[in-house]
Design a protein around this motif. Structure first.
Motif, PDB file in Angstrom:
ATOM      1  N   VAL A 113       7.261  -2.258 -42.019  1.00  0.00           N
ATOM      2  CA  VAL A 113       7.206  -1.315 -43.141  1.00  0.00           C
ATOM      3  C   VAL A 113       6.258  -1.882 -44.189  1.00  0.00           C
ATOM      4  N   LEU A 114       5.153  -1.184 -44.402  1.00  0.00           N
ATOM      5  CA  LEU A 114       4.190  -1.635 -45.417  1.00  0.00           C
ATOM      6  C   LEU A 114       4.374  -0.775 -46.665  1.00  0.00           C
ATOM      7  N   ASP A 115       5.340  -1.168 -47.492  1.00  0.00           N
ATOM      8  CA  ASP A 115       5.646  -0.308 -48.644  1.00  0.00           C
ATOM      9  C   ASP A 115       4.812  -0.661 -49.873  1.00  0.00           C
ATOM     10  N   LYS A 116       4.036  -1.748 -49.772  1.00  0.00           N
ATOM     11  CA  LYS A 116       3.197  -2.129 -50.925  1.00  0.00           C
ATOM     12  C   LYS A 116       1.771  -1.578 -50.781  1.00  0.00           C
ATOM     13  N   ALA A 117       1.470  -1.017 -49.623  1.00  0.00           N
ATOM     14  CA  ALA A 117       0.102  -0.530 -49.383  1.00  0.00           C
ATOM     15  C   ALA A 117      -0.202   0.665 -50.287  1.00  0.00           C
ATOM     16  N   THR A 118      -1.501   0.940 -50.478  1.00  0.00           N
ATOM     17  CA  THR A 118      -1.909   2.102 -51.286  1.00  0.00           C
ATOM     18  C   THR A 118      -1.207   3.348 -50.757  1.00  0.00           C
ATOM     19  N   VAL A 119      -1.239   3.479 -49.427  1.00  0.00           N
ATOM     20  CA  VAL A 119      -0.467   4.540 -48.777  1.00  0.00           C
ATOM     21  C   VAL A 119       0.622   3.841 -47.969  1.00  0.00           C
ATOM     22  N   PRO A 120       1.879   3.903 -48.435  1.00  0.00           N
ATOM     23  CA  PRO A 120       2.955   3.219 -47.706  1.00  0.00           C
ATOM     24  C   PRO A 120       3.114   3.791 -46.294  1.00  0.00           C
ATOM     25  N   ILE A 121       3.189   2.908 -45.307  1.00  0.00           N
ATOM     26  CA  ILE A 121       3.321   3.378 -43.918  1.00  0.00           C
ATOM     27  C   ILE A 121       4.313   2.539 -43.123  1.00  0.00           C
ATOM     28  N   ILE A 122       4.743   3.124 -42.009  1.00  0.00           N
ATOM     29  CA  ILE A 122       5.493   2.373 -40.999  1.00  0.00           C
ATOM     30  C   ILE A 122       4.553   2.182 -39.820  1.00  0.00           C
ATOM     31  N   LYS A 123       4.419   0.938 -39.376  1.00  0.00           N
ATOM     32  CA  LYS A 123       3.600   0.649 -38.193  1.00  0.00           C
ATOM     33  C   LYS A 123       4.546   0.308 -37.046  1.00  0.00           C
ATOM     34  N   LEU A 124       4.245   0.808 -35.862  1.00  0.00           N
ATOM     35  CA  LEU A 124       5.075   0.441 -34.717  1.00  0.00           C
ATOM     36  C   LEU A 124       4.282   0.543 -33.423  1.00  0.00           C
ATOM     37  N   THR A 125       4.833  -0.066 -32.384  1.00  0.00           N
ATOM     38  CA  THR A 125       4.248   0.054 -31.048  1.00  0.00           C
ATOM     39  C   THR A 125       5.271   0.745 -30.163  1.00  0.00           C
ATOM     40  N   ASP A 126       4.859   1.819 -29.522  1.00  0.00           N
ATOM     41  CA  ASP A 126       5.767   2.584 -28.666  1.00  0.00           C
ATOM     42  C   ASP A 126       6.231   1.715 -27.497  1.00  0.00           C
ATOM     43  N   GLN A 127       7.551   1.736 -27.269  1.00  0.00           N
ATOM     44  CA  GLN A 127       8.167   0.893 -26.243  1.00  0.00           C
ATOM     45  C   GLN A 127       7.596   1.162 -24.850  1.00  0.00           C
ATOM     46  N   GLU A 128       7.469   2.442 -24.508  1.00  0.00           N
ATOM     47  CA  GLU A 128       7.078   2.811 -23.139  1.00  0.00           C
ATOM     48  C   GLU A 128       5.601   2.604 -22.848  1.00  0.00           C
ATOM     49  N   THR A 129       4.752   2.970 -23.808  1.00  0.00           N
ATOM     50  CA  THR A 129       3.312   3.026 -23.513  1.00  0.00           C
ATOM     51  C   THR A 129       2.504   1.930 -24.202  1.00  0.00           C
ATOM     52  N   GLU A 130       3.133   1.241 -25.150  1.00  0.00           N
ATOM     53  CA  GLU A 130       2.450   0.227 -25.970  1.00  0.00           C
ATOM     54  C   GLU A 130       1.342   0.816 -26.846  1.00  0.00           C
ATOM     55  N   VAL A 131       1.403   2.116 -27.064  1.00  0.00           N
ATOM     56  CA  VAL A 131       0.461   2.742 -28.000  1.00  0.00           C
ATOM     57  C   VAL A 131       0.955   2.463 -29.419  1.00  0.00           C
ATOM     58  N   LYS A 132       0.020   2.140 -30.297  1.00  0.00           N
ATOM     59  CA  LYS A 132       0.396   1.848 -31.690  1.00  0.00           C
ATOM     60  C   LYS A 132       0.408   3.132 -32.509  1.00  0.00           C
ATOM     61  N   VAL A 133       1.366   3.201 -33.426  1.00  0.00           N
ATOM     62  CA  VAL A 133       1.512   4.403 -34.253  1.00  0.00           C
ATOM     63  C   VAL A 133       1.652   4.008 -35.724  1.00  0.00           C
ATOM     64  N   ASP A 134       0.976   4.752 -36.590  1.00  0.00           N
ATOM     65  CA  ASP A 134       1.150   4.607 -38.046  1.00  0.00           C
ATOM     66  C   ASP A 134       1.772   5.888 -38.574  1.00  0.00           C
ATOM     67  N   ILE A 135       2.837   5.748 -39.364  1.00  0.00           N
ATOM     68  CA  ILE A 135       3.502   6.936 -39.916  1.00  0.00           C
ATOM     69  C   ILE A 135       3.466   6.869 -41.443  1.00  0.00           C
TER      70      ILE A 135
END
Length: 289
Positions: A92-114
């Motif tokens: 959880v990057l809550d200090k960023a200019t745009v706060p986001i959640i970064k994660l890697t999908d368990q099944e595919t290892e694709v990275k996601v920013d929300i």
């Protein structure tokens, strides 16, 4: 070189299976979000929505809903509970200019920013798609340039490179202001254009004094001019690109590595122009330099 760029584009372009796999990832995350907030609206932006993504690119999602503050922690807990992401990948990057959640999908290892309630990304994706219709060669240049910067670790702002959005705006500006009108035609030589792109941004562009404007057909403008539009006394950065969707915002602002990027573009210009020059053909054994 022209054929090589087309082959590279065809090879790197997302296969239907890749796109389907990414849509599955989005669906999994969307299910968790809708579970928490049934009225939330999940939208895709960034390279997955424009189609300008490499196999390594991440997926950008934005969630629209009625919250006082972005509910990062709530969503983080829900994602952990549903085992959507690799356990250690959620940040959880809550200090960023745009706060986001970064994660890697368990099944595919694709990275996601929300992110939450940020409209700029969705608008930017729409804007880029319009220009892709206008300049059919744009996607070819972008994919080659993205891979070029990725291999040199210059494709992320926080590793000292430039953002994809900056790169795309640089390419649009290059085509807009190209002295040869035919540069915008679909049958133009891509090899020539790539070398000219490297020449412009590696050699000729005056980063110290000049800013890039996309709107109204595109122009180069003095940084002093851009400064007048800037909010709260902000000074234009080294790579200064006026945001076509938000005048007063400098897209290149956080690209601290603009000069490294200039250097690698210059190097690419030297290598490529040597490789395609008539002289290079007389020294076939020297192409390994």
């Amino acid at each position: 070189l022209h054929e090589e760029i087309i082959d590279f584009y065809d090879f790197m372009s997302p296969r239907p299976e890749e796109a389907a796999m990414r849509r599955e990832v989005v669906k999994r995350i969307e299910t968790v979000i809708k579970d928490l907030w049934p009225t939330a609206d999940v939208q895709i932006f960034g390279s997955f929505s424009t189609g300008l993504y490499l196999p390594t690119s991440d997926i950008d999602l934005v969630v629209f809903g009625k919250w006082e503050r972005p509910p990062l922690q709530l969503l983080e807990q829900a994602l952990r509970k549903h085992n959507v992401a690799e356990p250690y990948s959620i940040k959880v990057l809550d200090k960023a200019t745009v706060p986001i959640i970064k994660l890697t999908d368990q099944e595919t290892e694709v990275k996601v920013d929300i992110s939450f309630n940020v409209e700029t990304g969705v608008k930017a994706a729409r804007f880029i798609k319009e220009y892709m219709k206008k300049y059919s060669l744009l996607p070819y240049l972008i994919l080659v340039l993205k891979q070029f910067l990725l291999q040199r670790d210059l494709n992320e702002v926080f590793t000292g490179g430039i953002s994809s959005y900056s790169l795309i705006l640089m390419a649009i500006s290059f085509l807009q202001l190209h002295p040869r009108i035919d540069a915008r035609r679909a049958d133009e030589n891509l090899g020539m254009l790539l070398i000219e792109f490297f020449e412009l941004y590696g050699r000729n562009f005056n980063y110290l004094k000049t800013g890039i404007r996309i709107k109204n057909g595109g122009a180069y403008i003095a940084k002093e001019e851009i400064m007048k539009l800037m909010t709260n006394g902000y000074r234009p950065s080294m790579l200064c690109i006026e945001d076509p969707l938000l005048p007063g915002n400098d897209v290149g602002r956080s690209s601290y590595g603009a000069m490294q990027v200039k250097q690698v573009f210059d190097y690419a210009y030297i290598v490529l122009s040597h490789a395609v020059s008539p002289l290079a053909r007389s020294y076939p054994n020297r192409d390994s330099e």
